[in-house]
Design a protein around this motif. Structure first.
Motif, short mmCIF file in Angstrom:
data_model
loop_
_atom_site.label_atom_id
_atom_site.label_comp_id
_atom_site.label_asym_id
_atom_site.label_seq_id
_atom_site.Cartn_x
_atom_site.Cartn_y
_atom_site.Cartn_z
N VAL A 2 0.86 -1.19 0.00
CA VAL A 2 0.00 0.00 0.00
C VAL A 2 0.89 1.23 0.00
CG1 VAL A 2 -1.74 1.33 1.26
CG2 VAL A 2 -1.88 -1.18 1.23
N LYS A 3 0.74 2.05 -1.06
CA LYS A 3 1.47 3.32 -1.12
C LYS A 3 0.69 4.36 -0.33
CE LYS A 3 3.31 6.80 -4.28
NZ LYS A 3 3.43 7.24 -5.70
N ILE A 4 1.31 4.92 0.68
CA ILE A 4 0.64 5.81 1.61
C ILE A 4 0.30 7.15 0.96
CG2 ILE A 4 0.86 7.05 3.81
CD1 ILE A 4 2.92 4.89 4.64
N SER A 5 -0.98 7.54 1.10
CA SER A 5 -1.38 8.89 0.68
C SER A 5 -1.71 9.76 1.88
CB SER A 5 -2.57 8.83 -0.27
OG SER A 5 -3.67 8.16 0.33
N SER A 6 -2.14 9.14 2.98
CA SER A 6 -2.34 9.90 4.22
C SER A 6 -2.09 8.96 5.40
CB SER A 6 -3.75 10.49 4.30
OG SER A 6 -4.71 9.49 4.55
N ILE A 7 -1.61 9.53 6.50
CA ILE A 7 -1.29 8.74 7.69
C ILE A 7 -1.75 9.51 8.92
CG2 ILE A 7 1.06 9.69 7.71
CD1 ILE A 7 1.98 7.04 9.00
N THR A 8 -2.45 8.82 9.81
CA THR A 8 -2.92 9.40 11.06
C THR A 8 -2.44 8.54 12.22
OG1 THR A 8 -4.91 10.27 9.99
CG2 THR A 8 -4.93 10.12 12.40
N VAL A 9 -1.75 9.15 13.15
CA VAL A 9 -1.34 8.44 14.36
C VAL A 9 -2.50 8.48 15.35
CG1 VAL A 9 0.26 8.38 16.31
CG2 VAL A 9 1.09 9.00 14.02
N GLU A 10 -3.14 7.35 15.55
CA GLU A 10 -4.29 7.29 16.46
C GLU A 10 -3.85 7.20 17.92
OE1 GLU A 10 -7.07 7.86 15.31
OE2 GLU A 10 -7.15 7.18 13.23
N SER A 11 -2.73 6.52 18.15
CA SER A 11 -2.22 6.36 19.51
C SER A 11 -0.75 5.98 19.43
CB SER A 11 -3.01 5.29 20.26
OG SER A 11 -2.47 5.04 21.53
#
Length: 435
Positions: A90-99
């Motif tokens: 999976v080529k990352i387009s957005s990343i969110t650190v949830e914890s």
């Protein structure tokens, strides 16, 4: 909003936008590209982020990520057989650190079992442990379905009792308002009550408590019991036949759903039992002695090494991981086990051995009140303390029998694990009450 896709489902998707969520296993932070191995409850996949100027905001998030950090990732799925991890990326387009996780992990793969149990929620994140409890779910569900399809009633017996169900030696005493109560060490009496109640066939899967100070690999102070009781039987053979069918059904379900994964992760082949051999206990002792084992105990029971040896014999002679040991002496069985007409010193009872370890005790129960009262006296027990139990048989009770098994012990033997601690979600023993 893009719906989450679990990692195990990615392989079946066409290339294109996806959303995955899970925790970081590893980060490879290279000069031109970054890789993350992301786990969720179903598996692992590789995420990729090319380090280009327009993606620097993503790179800055990835670089400090610690193992265990929980992420939400949106990106483009690509199938690429060159990718070792499942052939997809999976080529990352957005990343969110949830914890975010702390950078220093308190356990490692080679940490001692007691250290891992201190941090069980982290220990359980491995594929091995995840699979273990998926197998347990399938195993329990298959047993429950067998019973339901054969018209059994599921019951839930109380775990607070006014008196002992088997022996006072293994009871946990608790305060109960202005008096004492005890945590149930067995649902035995209440299973038998269901027979007098006319339920016919019943089962229960529930907690059992034993105040046993043992520190062996196969004992716990709290465990999940698997119990069944049936009416209108002719002998303990009927109970053994039911238990054999039950295990055959449950292990077939495990093998069909998880067999390949179990072999890959644990190196174990799930073997579905055919006819299980039956061997009277005294004959089994002779077999074991002929194979070089000397019994130290004089109570005519089978000791742990004897169980292992008779297990090896069953595998060699009958190609069976299981063996029933039958006809135990009355001297080492509970007062409620029925005795043989031809020899009152022997009971209509059995133990089931799996891979050299006892997993179950079963028997035909004594349902005749006059005989039952006599056996209570012979065992030196107080009939008055057993009054509520004996009442079950004063108003008519059918011939009946059943068995009890420990779920964790079965899982331990199925997956060839060294002890109960590995296969219990949260283990309880003499020195463990947390987490």
């Amino acid at each position: 909003m893009t719906e989450r896709t679990v990692i195990s489902a990615l392989a079946a998707l066409e290339e294109g936008p996806v959303k995955v969520q899970g925790w970081v296993d590893t980060v490879r932070d290279q000069k031109k590209v970054q890789f993350i191995v992301l786990h969720d409850e179903t598996g692992a996949c590789q995420l990729v982020n090319p380090r280009t100027e327009d993606r620097e905001h993503i790179s800055e998030v990835i670089s400090p990520l610690a193992k265990g950090t929980m992420l939400t990732i949106e990106g483009d799925l690509k199938h690429d057989e060159r990718v070792k991890l499942g052939g997809l990326e999976v080529k990352i387009s957005s990343i969110t650190v949830e914890s975010a996780a702390l950078p220093e992990t308190p356990i490692a793969d080679d940490s001692a079992i007691d250290v891992r149990l201190d941090w069980r929620f982290l220990d359980l994140r491995t594929e091995r442990n995840n699979l273990m409890f998926r197998v347990q779910t399938t195993f329990v569900n298959a047993m429950r379905q067998y019973w339901i399809e054969n018209d059994y009633i599921e019951i839930f017996t109380p775990k607070l009792m006014a008196s002992a169900s088997e022996t006072k030696a293994e009871l946990f005493e608790v305060g109960y308002f202005d008096r004492k109560a005890y945590l149930a060490q067995s649902p035995q009496f209440f299973k038998q009550m269901a027979q007098s109640a006319g339920f016919g066939r019943i089962f229960e899967i529930g907690p059992v408590f034993r105040a046993d100070p043992s520190f062996t690999s196969r004992h716990a102070t709290e465990f999940t019991g698997v119990d069944a009781e049936v009416s209108w039987i002719n002998s303990h053979e009927d109970v053994m036949q039911m238990q054999e069918e039950l295990l055959r059904t449950a292990l077939t379900a495990v093998k069909e759903k998880h067999g390949d994964d179990i072999e890959r992760v644990f190196g174990v082949e799930i073997k579905v039992p055919g006819p299980i051999p039956r061997v009277p206990l005294l004959e089994a002792r002779k077999i074991v002695e002929s194979r070089g084992h000397k019994f130290e105990r004089q109570d005519l029971d089978m000791d742990p090494e004897g169980e292992r040896e008779i297990g090896r014999w069953a595998l060699e002679e009958h190609d069976s991981e299981f063996v029933f040991l039958t006809d135990y002496p009355a001297s080492i069985r509970p007062f409620y086990h029925m005795r043989h007409d031809y020899d009152a010193s022997l009971t209509k009872s059995y133990d089931l051995i799996w891979n050299g370890v006892e997993i179950s005790t079963g028997a035909q129960r004594e349902h005749r009140i006059d005989v039952l009262e006599q056996q209570v006296v012979e065992k030196g027990m107080d009939a008055d303390e057993l009054g509520f139990y004996l009442d079950f048989f004063r108003y008519g009770a059918p011939p009946h029998g059943g068995f009890g098994m420990g779920l964790a012990r079965m899982m331990m033997l199925m997956l060839h694990q060294p002890n109960l601690r590995e296969v219990t979600y949260l283990f309880r023993g003499p020195n463990r009450l947390q987490p």
